[in-house]
Design a protein around this motif. Sequence first.
Motif: not given
Length: 232
Positions: A15-35, A218-225
């Motif tokens: 993902m190329g970020t300092e924060v592991p991808k599972q903790f990145l927000p998608v539509h305002g909520v961390p990915i892992l929390v959404r899971t 893509l995940a952001e777009a799906i959640l918005a839809n």
Amino acid sequence: MVIGLIVSGGKGLRMGTEVPKQFLPVHGVPILVRTLMAFDEVDSLEALVLVLGRDFIEYFNGLGYTPAKPLYIVEAGEERFSSVRNGLEKAYELDPESAVLIHDGVRPLVSKKIIEDGIAYTRKYGAAACSVALKDTVKSVGKDGFSTGTLERNNYRLIQTPQCFFTKEILSGHKRIQEIDNQVTDDTAVYEAFYGSVYLYEGSYENLKVTTPEDLLLAEAILANREIESCK
């Protein structure tokens, strides 16, 4: 007992970020929390086991997320294989006769129906995994880079998670595979090695694994839809 086993031991380097991808927000909520939220909403699930890297357990606890179901956090291993086994050991400890749904922590868009279908098909067939059809033509290729043939795509499926089993069988399979040093990366392959075929039921193209920045968009777009559709 039916247990959701969420595996999130990776570092998310692609993902190329300092924060592991599972903790990145998608539509305002961390990915892992959404899971975790997706599994927490399924009534027939009775407990959640989360496998996390040692360095990220405190970080996760700091997010303040508390599911309604009991949540047990297990330390990840060096590889996904050992992380899954650690989670299975905990599931077996909770209930040796349990069914377990092994799911990637970075597949936050899994639907309630896919989870419930996994439980139902496991009870019916002994093991099940969701999958989708291939959209593109698949070619075999030689070492020289030239094509060597075209596969019949109707005979193949793309495997997703959850992958669903009875805990004592898949745990036994993991132990036996490890003894012969066969480091498989897919849990259906472990089951197939010792017990037989896995029933493949219909997943969803929306049930994507967030691995790259493009996946996140893509995940952001799906959640918005989904929000738009829910308001109609």
